[in-house]
Design a protein around this motif. Structure first.
Motif, PDB file in Angstrom:
ATOM      1  N   ARG A 170       0.848  -1.187   0.000  1.00 21.19           N
ATOM      2  CA  ARG A 170       0.000   0.000   0.000  1.00 21.19           C
ATOM      3  C   ARG A 170       0.885   1.238   0.000  1.00 21.19           C
ATOM      4  O   ARG A 170       1.836   1.341   0.774  1.00 21.19           O
ATOM      5  CB  ARG A 170      -0.903   0.006   1.233  1.00 21.19           C
ATOM      6  CG  ARG A 170      -1.713   1.288   1.381  1.00 21.19           C
ATOM      7  CD  ARG A 170      -2.505   1.295   2.674  1.00 21.19           C
ATOM      8  NE  ARG A 170      -2.752   2.653   3.126  1.00 21.19           N
ATOM      9  CZ  ARG A 170      -3.246   2.976   4.312  1.00 21.19           C
ATOM     10  NH1 ARG A 170      -3.537   2.017   5.179  1.00 21.19           N
ATOM     11  NH2 ARG A 170      -3.430   4.234   4.646  1.00 21.19           N
ATOM     12  N   GLU A 172       1.767   4.589   1.061  1.00 23.80           N
ATOM     13  CA  GLU A 172       1.408   5.443   2.195  1.00 23.80           C
ATOM     14  C   GLU A 172       1.395   6.920   1.806  1.00 23.80           C
ATOM     15  O   GLU A 172       0.499   7.671   2.187  1.00 23.80           O
ATOM     16  CB  GLU A 172       2.395   5.216   3.347  1.00 23.80           C
ATOM     17  CG  GLU A 172       2.447   3.776   3.853  1.00 23.80           C
ATOM     18  CD  GLU A 172       1.182   3.377   4.600  1.00 23.80           C
ATOM     19  OE1 GLU A 172       0.419   4.286   4.991  1.00 23.80           O
ATOM     20  OE2 GLU A 172       0.964   2.164   4.785  1.00 23.80           O
ATOM     21  N   GLU A 174       0.587   9.357  -0.655  1.00 22.17           N
ATOM     22  CA  GLU A 174      -0.203   9.452  -1.883  1.00 22.17           C
ATOM     23  C   GLU A 174       0.230  10.603  -2.782  1.00 22.17           C
ATOM     24  O   GLU A 174      -0.203  10.686  -3.928  1.00 22.17           O
ATOM     25  CB  GLU A 174      -1.686   9.550  -1.534  1.00 22.17           C
ATOM     26  CG  GLU A 174      -2.199   8.256  -0.903  1.00 22.17           C
ATOM     27  CD  GLU A 174      -3.647   8.332  -0.455  1.00 22.17           C
ATOM     28  OE1 GLU A 174      -4.236   9.432  -0.520  1.00 22.17           O
ATOM     29  OE2 GLU A 174      -4.190   7.290  -0.040  1.00 22.17           O
ATOM     30  N   ARG A 189     -12.933   6.414  -4.581  1.00 25.57           N
ATOM     31  CA  ARG A 189     -13.464   6.867  -3.294  1.00 25.57           C
ATOM     32  C   ARG A 189     -14.890   7.406  -3.447  1.00 25.57           C
ATOM     33  O   ARG A 189     -15.741   7.183  -2.583  1.00 25.57           O
ATOM     34  CB  ARG A 189     -12.541   7.929  -2.701  1.00 25.57           C
ATOM     35  CG  ARG A 189     -11.260   7.331  -2.117  1.00 25.57           C
ATOM     36  CD  ARG A 189     -10.250   8.370  -1.686  1.00 25.57           C
ATOM     37  NE  ARG A 189      -9.150   7.736  -0.944  1.00 25.57           N
ATOM     38  CZ  ARG A 189      -7.991   8.320  -0.670  1.00 25.57           C
ATOM     39  NH1 ARG A 189      -7.764   9.564  -1.087  1.00 25.57           N
ATOM     40  NH2 ARG A 189      -7.057   7.670   0.009  1.00 25.57           N
ATOM     41  N   ASP A 200     -12.488   2.284   3.639  1.00 24.21           N
ATOM     42  CA  ASP A 200     -11.557   3.283   3.124  1.00 24.21           C
ATOM     43  C   ASP A 200     -10.907   2.745   1.853  1.00 24.21           C
ATOM     44  O   ASP A 200     -10.720   1.530   1.704  1.00 24.21           O
ATOM     45  CB  ASP A 200     -10.478   3.590   4.163  1.00 24.21           C
ATOM     46  CG  ASP A 200     -11.051   4.255   5.409  1.00 24.21           C
ATOM     47  OD1 ASP A 200     -12.042   5.002   5.268  1.00 24.21           O
ATOM     48  OD2 ASP A 200     -10.514   4.017   6.509  1.00 24.21           O
ATOM     49  N   TYR A 202      -7.619   2.979  -0.799  1.00 22.73           N
ATOM     50  CA  TYR A 202      -6.226   3.393  -0.930  1.00 22.73           C
ATOM     51  C   TYR A 202      -5.671   2.924  -2.274  1.00 22.73           C
ATOM     52  O   TYR A 202      -6.328   2.191  -3.007  1.00 22.73           O
ATOM     53  CB  TYR A 202      -5.376   2.809   0.207  1.00 22.73           C
ATOM     54  CG  TYR A 202      -5.864   3.162   1.582  1.00 22.73           C
ATOM     55  CD1 TYR A 202      -5.661   4.436   2.110  1.00 22.73           C
ATOM     56  CD2 TYR A 202      -6.540   2.222   2.369  1.00 22.73           C
ATOM     57  CE1 TYR A 202      -6.111   4.772   3.383  1.00 22.73           C
ATOM     58  CE2 TYR A 202      -6.992   2.543   3.639  1.00 22.73           C
ATOM     59  CZ  TYR A 202      -6.776   3.815   4.138  1.00 22.73           C
ATOM     60  OH  TYR A 202      -7.227   4.142   5.387  1.00 22.73           O
ATOM     61  N   TYR A 203      -4.439   3.354  -2.557  1.00 25.80           N
ATOM     62  CA  TYR A 203      -3.753   2.916  -3.779  1.00 25.80           C
ATOM     63  C   TYR A 203      -2.543   2.084  -3.377  1.00 25.80           C
ATOM     64  O   TYR A 203      -1.896   2.360  -2.365  1.00 25.80           O
ATOM     65  CB  TYR A 203      -3.290   4.110  -4.613  1.00 25.80           C
ATOM     66  CG  TYR A 203      -3.313   3.850  -6.104  1.00 25.80           C
ATOM     67  CD1 TYR A 203      -4.422   4.190  -6.861  1.00 25.80           C
ATOM     68  CD2 TYR A 203      -2.240   3.235  -6.745  1.00 25.80           C
ATOM     69  CE1 TYR A 203      -4.470   3.942  -8.227  1.00 25.80           C
ATOM     70  CE2 TYR A 203      -2.274   2.983  -8.105  1.00 25.80           C
ATOM     71  CZ  TYR A 203      -3.394   3.341  -8.845  1.00 25.80           C
ATOM     72  OH  TYR A 203      -3.439   3.076 -10.195  1.00 25.80           O
ATOM     73  N   HIS A 217     -10.960  -1.733   4.586  1.00 23.77           N
ATOM     74  CA  HIS A 217     -10.354  -1.001   3.473  1.00 23.77           C
ATOM     75  C   HIS A 217     -10.285  -1.825   2.191  1.00 23.77           C
ATOM     76  O   HIS A 217     -10.360  -3.059   2.214  1.00 23.77           O
ATOM     77  CB  HIS A 217      -8.942  -0.524   3.843  1.00 23.77           C
ATOM     78  CG  HIS A 217      -7.970  -1.649   4.060  1.00 23.77           C
ATOM     79  ND1 HIS A 217      -7.679  -2.163   5.305  1.00 23.77           N
ATOM     80  CD2 HIS A 217      -7.219  -2.375   3.178  1.00 23.77           C
ATOM     81  CE1 HIS A 217      -6.800  -3.144   5.187  1.00 23.77           C
ATOM     82  NE2 HIS A 217      -6.503  -3.292   3.912  1.00 23.77           N
ATOM     83  N   VAL A 219      -7.813  -1.656  -1.455  1.00 26.05           N
ATOM     84  CA  VAL A 219      -6.640  -1.053  -2.089  1.00 26.05           C
ATOM     85  C   VAL A 219      -6.678  -1.386  -3.577  1.00 26.05           C
ATOM     86  O   VAL A 219      -6.694  -2.560  -3.950  1.00 26.05           O
ATOM     87  CB  VAL A 219      -5.327  -1.577  -1.473  1.00 26.05           C
ATOM     88  CG1 VAL A 219      -4.130  -0.841  -2.089  1.00 26.05           C
ATOM     89  CG2 VAL A 219      -5.337  -1.415   0.041  1.00 26.05           C
ATOM     90  N   CYS A 301      -6.403  13.169  -2.330  1.00 27.51           N
ATOM     91  CA  CYS A 301      -5.333  12.282  -1.890  1.00 27.51           C
ATOM     92  C   CYS A 301      -4.654  12.888  -0.675  1.00 27.51           C
ATOM     93  O   CYS A 301      -4.605  14.084  -0.519  1.00 27.51           O
ATOM     94  CB  CYS A 301      -4.314  12.080  -3.011  1.00 27.51           C
ATOM     95  SG  CYS A 301      -4.998  11.209  -4.436  1.00 27.51           S
TER      96      CYS A 301
END
Length: 301
Positions: A170, A172, A174, A189, A200, A202-203, A217, A219, A301
């Motif tokens: 992941r 952290e 962004e 999102r 949540d 994430y990328y 989450h 990802v 982001c």
């Protein structure tokens, strides 16, 4: 008429004397001395132009023309071996001299897991999604071309052996995401909010399109989208988000895709409310643009 693809410069040529043409009169005949003089003048003009342009201002087309010239037998083109014409996995540039001085090199086509980290560690990993770099790759494989590059290594295997790629990562920070990745993340999102997915988003980096812990989450990765065309990647992310939402346990490594998952995923995809929400969101993007939509939803982001 000359083209930028042929010479790096383009324009209409008017000769004072007649050129020797072929029978069809649609191109010059081989051995035409006047055209040879014109051709030499064009190549000199190209050389003079490129000599005055810094490496960072060269267009992709110009760099590709220079690579073609370097592959020719003209010794005058050896000067370009020190020009930074080729793209690394970090999107920075490198010269042929630097490539040839490396003990070994790797090739990737666009983003590949761990490739950028290898470059940061001093490895030469070239990105063939760049036209000039792809041309170098093709020429280096041609036995009839004199351009020689070092032996190659498998980027994935080297990344794993160096410990810069372990399978799921992941991102952290962004701010490291490029413009496209930030757009994908923000849209995902918004999708989560519209589809009622209370996780949540994430990328990250992985061989999978996305993963989830099944509770808190999701990802997404570069693999989540199959095209840079807006209509395509928005639908890609729609399906990916529903796919991960259907997992109520971790989808890392070997996720379960049994009857329960398939039934849940199908019901989410076929849900009229989800379809309507997605269609309305797409129309909102078409009407207002991503910037306005993201601002409206307060995502970033």
């Amino acid at each position: 008429m000359t083209t930028k693809r042929e010479y790096g410069i383009g324009g209409m040529i008017v000769s004072k004397g007649n050129l020797t043409l072929n029978f069809a009169r649609n191109e010059t005949q081989s051995g035409c001395e006047r055209w040879q003089r014109i051709n030499n003048a064009l190549e000199q003009a190209r050389d003079d132009l490129y000599a005055d342009v810094s490496d960072d201002r060269l267009t992709a087309e110009s760099r590709e023309v220079m690579v073609e010239a370097m592959a020719s037998e003209s010794e005058s083109d050896e000067q370009w071996a020190d020009r930074k014409l080729f793209q690394l996995a970090t999107e920075s540039r490198i010269s042929l001299e630097e490539i040839q001085s490396a003990p070994s090199i790797g090739w990737v086509d666009g983003a590949q897991k761990g490739a950028d980290k290898l470059v940061e560690r001093g490895y030469v990993v070239l990105d063939t999604s760049d036209a000039a770099t792809q041309r170098l790759h093709a020429l280096a494989s041609d036995e009839n071309i004199s351009i020689v590059v070092p032996e190659t290594f498998d980027v994935g295997e080297r990344a794993e052996s160096e410990g810069v790629w372990t399978g799921y990562h992941r991102i952290e920070d962004e701010s490291q995401l490029n413009a496209d990745q930030q757009r994908y993340l923000r849209f995902a999102r918004v999708l989560a909010r519209e589809l009622g997915i209370e996780r949540d988003v994430y990328y990250g980096e992985a061989s999978a399109d996305a993963w989830t812990d099944g509770r808190t989450h999701i990802v997404i990765t570069d693999s989540a989208v199959t095209s840079r065309q807006r209509a395509v990647w928005m639908h890609d992310l729609y399906l990916v988000m529903l796919h991960e939402a259907a997992h109520d346990t971790s989808s890392r490594d070997r996720p379960s895709h049994g009857h329960h998952f398939k039934s849940t995923f199908r019901s989410l995809v076929e849900d009229p409310g989800n379809r309507s929400s997605f269609a309305e969101l797409v129309q909102q993007v078409v009407d207002e643009g991503f910037g306005s939509v993201f601002e409206w939803y307060g995502v970033g982001c």
